[in-house]
Design a protein around this motif. Structure first.
Motif, short mmCIF file in Angstrom:
data_model
loop_
_atom_site.label_atom_id
_atom_site.label_comp_id
_atom_site.label_asym_id
_atom_site.label_seq_id
_atom_site.Cartn_x
_atom_site.Cartn_y
_atom_site.Cartn_z
N UNK A 1 0.83 -1.20 0.00
CA UNK A 1 0.00 0.00 0.00
C UNK A 1 0.86 1.25 0.00
N UNK A 2 0.50 2.21 -0.85
CA UNK A 2 1.23 3.46 -0.94
C UNK A 2 0.28 4.60 -0.63
N UNK A 3 0.83 5.67 -0.13
CA UNK A 3 0.00 6.83 0.12
C UNK A 3 -0.25 7.54 -1.21
N UNK A 4 -1.41 8.11 -1.34
CA UNK A 4 -1.75 8.78 -2.58
C UNK A 4 -0.98 10.10 -2.69
N UNK A 5 -0.74 10.51 -3.91
CA UNK A 5 -0.01 11.74 -4.15
C UNK A 5 -0.94 12.94 -3.92
N UNK A 6 -0.49 13.85 -3.14
CA UNK A 6 -1.24 15.08 -2.86
C UNK A 6 -0.50 16.21 -3.58
N UNK A 7 -1.13 16.84 -4.57
CA UNK A 7 -0.42 17.86 -5.35
C UNK A 7 0.12 19.02 -4.51
N UNK A 8 -0.62 19.45 -3.51
CA UNK A 8 -0.15 20.57 -2.68
C UNK A 8 1.11 20.18 -1.91
N UNK A 9 1.14 18.98 -1.38
CA UNK A 9 2.30 18.51 -0.64
C UNK A 9 3.50 18.38 -1.57
N UNK A 10 3.26 17.88 -2.77
CA UNK A 10 4.33 17.75 -3.76
C UNK A 10 4.91 19.11 -4.10
N UNK A 11 4.05 20.10 -4.26
CA UNK A 11 4.50 21.45 -4.57
C UNK A 11 5.34 22.05 -3.46
N UNK A 12 4.89 21.87 -2.23
CA UNK A 12 5.66 22.41 -1.09
C UNK A 12 7.03 21.75 -1.00
N UNK B 1 -6.05 23.78 -10.16
CA UNK B 1 -4.74 23.35 -9.69
C UNK B 1 -4.57 23.65 -8.20
N UNK B 2 -4.14 22.64 -7.44
CA UNK B 2 -3.86 22.82 -6.01
C UNK B 2 -2.38 23.10 -5.78
N UNK B 3 -1.55 22.64 -6.69
CA UNK B 3 -0.11 22.73 -6.48
C UNK B 3 0.39 24.16 -6.59
N UNK B 4 -0.09 24.92 -7.56
CA UNK B 4 0.38 26.30 -7.75
C UNK B 4 0.20 27.18 -6.52
N UNK B 5 -1.01 27.25 -5.96
CA UNK B 5 -1.18 28.07 -4.75
C UNK B 5 -0.36 27.56 -3.56
N UNK B 6 -0.17 26.25 -3.47
CA UNK B 6 0.64 25.71 -2.37
C UNK B 6 2.10 26.12 -2.54
N UNK C 1 6.21 32.21 -0.06
CA UNK C 1 5.95 33.35 0.83
C UNK C 1 6.38 33.04 2.26
N UNK C 2 6.11 31.81 2.72
CA UNK C 2 6.50 31.42 4.08
C UNK C 2 8.02 31.43 4.23
N UNK C 3 8.72 30.90 3.23
CA UNK C 3 10.19 30.85 3.30
C UNK C 3 10.76 32.27 3.23
N UNK C 4 10.18 33.12 2.40
CA UNK C 4 10.65 34.51 2.32
C UNK C 4 10.47 35.21 3.66
N UNK C 5 9.34 34.98 4.31
CA UNK C 5 9.10 35.59 5.62
C UNK C 5 10.06 35.02 6.66
#
Length: 151
Positions: free
Chosen positions: A25-36, A74-79, A85-89
């Motif tokens: 069993x594998x965990x499903x890919x979450x686009x937002x997590x992949x983007x982060x 798309x969920x990945x772009x906003x993530x 932004x978080x890293x810049x801050x």
């Protein structure tokens, strides 16, 4: 003189060359997590100025994405933008000359700890399921032998 061609399909042998396939069993890919995670890998070693420049490009991309039909849900772009932004801050609040290192980032550490806890819970659930299946097999064998009147 020519050599004969091998028979096709190849002859079957009794030997198994590889172990049988076992589905894991594998965990499903979450686009937002992949983007982060992609942003963190890319930002490793960047200074505050480099992150700010990359953040400007990410903001431009975010403004352009609604114009493209493919990126509407798309969920990945906003993530990714949120992570830049978080890293810049984070770098703006730190001492000058600091570079980003995911190993020292508290958010990354918390995410890794949550992932480890979820993996441990999945493993415990899998072990419990295997234990129940083994016990059911044992009870079935006892029933077939006639030593178990009722299960």
């Amino acid at each position: 003189m020519t050599t004969p061609l091998p028979s096709w399909p190849p002859r079957r042998t009794d030997r198994r060359t590889s172990s049988p396939y076992v589905a894991v069993p594998r965990e499903s890919a979450v686009p937002a997590r992949t983007g982060r995670r992609w942003v963190r890998r890319r930002a490793r070693g960047m200074s505050a100025d480099a992150v700010a420049a990359t953040l400007d490009v990410a903001r431009f991309d975010a403004r352009q994405n609604p114009r493209h039909e493919d990126f509407s849900g798309d969920e990945r772009g906003p993530a990714e933008l949120g992570e830049w932004e978080r890293i810049a801050q984070l770098l703006a609040d730190s001492t000058p000359g600091t570079v980003y290192a995911p190993d020292t980032d508290d958010v990354v550490r918390a995410e890794l700890a949550a992932d480890a806890a979820a993996a441990a819970a999945r493993e415990a659930e899998l072990r419990e399921g295997m234990r129940i299946a083994a016990r059911a097999d044992e009870l079935q064998a006892l029933r077939e032998l006639g030593t178990l009147a009722q299960a």
